[in-house]
Design a protein around this motif. Sequence first.
Motif, PDB file in Angstrom:
ATOM      1  N   ASP A 103       0.352  -9.760   2.199  1.00 18.59           N
ATOM      2  CA  ASP A 103       0.748 -10.426   0.958  1.00 18.59           C
ATOM      3  C   ASP A 103       0.188 -11.841   0.946  1.00 18.59           C
ATOM      4  OD1 ASP A 103       2.313  -8.168   0.516  1.00 18.59           O
ATOM      5  OD2 ASP A 103       4.081  -9.064   1.441  1.00 18.59           O
ATOM      6  N   GLN A 114      12.613  -7.806   6.126  1.00 15.62           N
ATOM      7  CA  GLN A 114      12.701  -6.367   5.897  1.00 15.62           C
ATOM      8  C   GLN A 114      13.933  -5.992   5.079  1.00 15.62           C
ATOM      9  OE1 GLN A 114      12.719  -3.965   9.442  1.00 15.62           O
ATOM     10  NE2 GLN A 114      12.329  -2.078   8.326  1.00 15.62           N
ATOM     11  N   TRP A 118       7.378  -7.635   9.311  1.00  8.35           N
ATOM     12  CA  TRP A 118       8.180  -8.357   8.335  1.00  8.35           C
ATOM     13  C   TRP A 118       8.464  -9.792   8.776  1.00  8.35           C
ATOM     14  CZ3 TRP A 118       9.224  -5.773   3.837  1.00  8.35           C
ATOM     15  CH2 TRP A 118       9.151  -4.369   3.864  1.00  8.35           C
ATOM     16  N   GLN A 126      10.086  -6.958  -4.174  1.00 10.04           N
ATOM     17  CA  GLN A 126       8.927  -7.135  -3.307  1.00 10.04           C
ATOM     18  C   GLN A 126       9.052  -6.261  -2.064  1.00 10.04           C
ATOM     19  OE1 GLN A 126       8.115 -11.284  -2.501  1.00 10.04           O
ATOM     20  NE2 GLN A 126       8.653 -11.864  -4.593  1.00 10.04           N
ATOM     21  N   ALA A 127      10.200  -6.335  -1.396  1.00  7.80           N
ATOM     22  CA  ALA A 127      10.391  -5.562  -0.173  1.00  7.80           C
ATOM     23  C   ALA A 127      10.422  -4.062  -0.462  1.00  7.80           C
ATOM     24  CB  ALA A 127      11.683  -5.999   0.524  1.00  7.80           C
ATOM     25  N   LYS A 136       8.028 -11.582   3.855  1.00  6.43           N
ATOM     26  CA  LYS A 136       9.280 -11.065   3.300  1.00  6.43           C
ATOM     27  C   LYS A 136      10.134 -10.418   4.396  1.00  6.43           C
ATOM     28  CE  LYS A 136      10.421 -11.073  -0.294  1.00  6.43           C
ATOM     29  NZ  LYS A 136      11.363 -11.904  -1.068  1.00  6.43           N
ATOM     30  N   TYR A 142       6.394  -1.749  -8.597  1.00  2.00           N
ATOM     31  CA  TYR A 142       7.018  -3.056  -8.379  1.00  2.00           C
ATOM     32  C   TYR A 142       7.771  -3.515  -9.623  1.00  2.00           C
ATOM     33  CZ  TYR A 142       7.037  -8.178  -8.582  1.00  2.00           C
ATOM     34  OH  TYR A 142       7.394  -9.487  -8.773  1.00  2.00           O
ATOM     35  N   THR A 167       3.542  -9.673   6.279  1.00  2.00           N
ATOM     36  CA  THR A 167       4.292 -10.207   5.152  1.00  2.00           C
ATOM     37  C   THR A 167       5.298 -11.250   5.624  1.00  2.00           C
ATOM     38  OG1 THR A 167       5.684  -9.665   3.238  1.00  2.00           O
ATOM     39  CG2 THR A 167       6.045  -8.373   5.239  1.00  2.00           C
ATOM     40  N   ALA A 215      15.477  -7.615   2.791  1.00  2.00           N
ATOM     41  CA  ALA A 215      15.659  -8.425   1.583  1.00  2.00           C
ATOM     42  C   ALA A 215      16.212  -7.602   0.426  1.00  2.00           C
ATOM     43  CB  ALA A 215      14.336  -9.074   1.184  1.00  2.00           C
ATOM     44  N   THR A 219       6.920  -2.797  -1.319  1.00  3.82           N
ATOM     45  CA  THR A 219       6.095  -2.751  -0.108  1.00  3.82           C
ATOM     46  C   THR A 219       6.375  -1.477   0.678  1.00  3.82           C
ATOM     47  OG1 THR A 219       5.989  -5.167   0.081  1.00  3.82           O
ATOM     48  CG2 THR A 219       5.592  -3.901   2.090  1.00  3.82           C
ATOM     49  N   GLN A 220       7.665  -1.172   0.855  1.00  6.53           N
ATOM     50  CA  GLN A 220       8.025   0.046   1.577  1.00  6.53           C
ATOM     51  C   GLN A 220       7.562   1.281   0.818  1.00  6.53           C
ATOM     52  OE1 GLN A 220       9.565  -0.093   4.764  1.00  6.53           O
ATOM     53  NE2 GLN A 220       8.736   1.982   4.703  1.00  6.53           N
TER      54      GLN A 220
END
Length: 370
Positions: free
Chosen positions: A123, A69, A100, A75-76, A67, A304, A65, A71, A79-80
């Motif tokens: 992503d 980590q 990340w 989105q972040a 992004k 999300y 990604t 952020a 993802t987690q």
Amino acid sequence: MRTGRWASVANKKIGNQAHAAQGGMMKRFGKGGMIASAAMAMVALGVATTSFANNASAETYKWLTFKPQGAGDAQAISTQWFVDEFKKRTNGEHEIEVFWGGSVAKTREIPDALSAGVGEFGDIVTPYFADKFPLNNAVGFFIPQPNSTIEIAHLMEKWHAKYPQFSQELANYNLKAVGFRPLESYGLLCTSPIRSLADLKGKRIRTYGFAYPALVEALGATPVSIATSEAYEALETSILDCTPIGPALAYGWKYDEVAKYYIEIPLGASFGHLIAMNLDTYNAMDDATRAVVDKLGQEYADAYNDELEKTIKDVRAGWPAKGVEVIQFPKEELVSVIKDERIQAVRQEWIARAEAAGLPAQEIVSELEF
């Protein structure tokens, strides 16, 4: 568990060797030999390529990604969530390690890296690859459109389930969509108040992709192509008067520090990102693990969207204290320009591609029209 450069980027002993191999691989990506070249690079680095279907040991998959980590945005966070749920639902037998901030592949490198098996999840910012994935960029050709973030996610899910051409377009590059992450519904963030179509005449508005330049011209404004990272300064120095954006992204990029008028013009949600997998990896999973991935993909959009809505609510609540005024734009004035020949030409371009692929284009388009 898989080992090698891509599973342990912090290992300084092999770091320089891996970086050189990656650099050579990325150069070859641009010359059309990305899958074969990447495969050779991974073999040189000792990356295991055994199929999980024949391997009873635990697996650690890699998620690529752009992004950062920390952020802390939807989105972040989502993802987690996916990563944590994957480990929990496979009873800790398998896990996903997230790389990340573009540490393995930058934004525009991720599709090729996933195709080649450098990572297993990742992503893909779909609008950056409108020529490569035109069917999966349908929404990008139809701005404005009336659907929200979660509605676009569900449309993408439906189209993939109903029309095999959407999945085949990705399979051509050894990719599979396992989740969908549309962007938030957009308005315009401007440096001066915009209350009607007349107020847009001559304004300099940031554009990108296919639909926005045509729409901006139809509105009587001037399209300006400026990178996202440069838009803050462009707004601050009056190079731009407005940019299409949503509240969460306006806050995240700090544009609302220099542009204090958010215009509620109903542009609709843009399709943003595919949560993609390397297709070979997906097919090699045992049935139970693949079912976990499928289920998480089905739940991802809601997870999300929930985080996104929380962020948007918080941003809007804080705008009065920051001096940001929210202005309602007459919807009928926006809708009145959709028949403009420039907007219709962009839409017809997608329709022609869809029909050439054997899709019932008008059936799909009907869900993107006011």
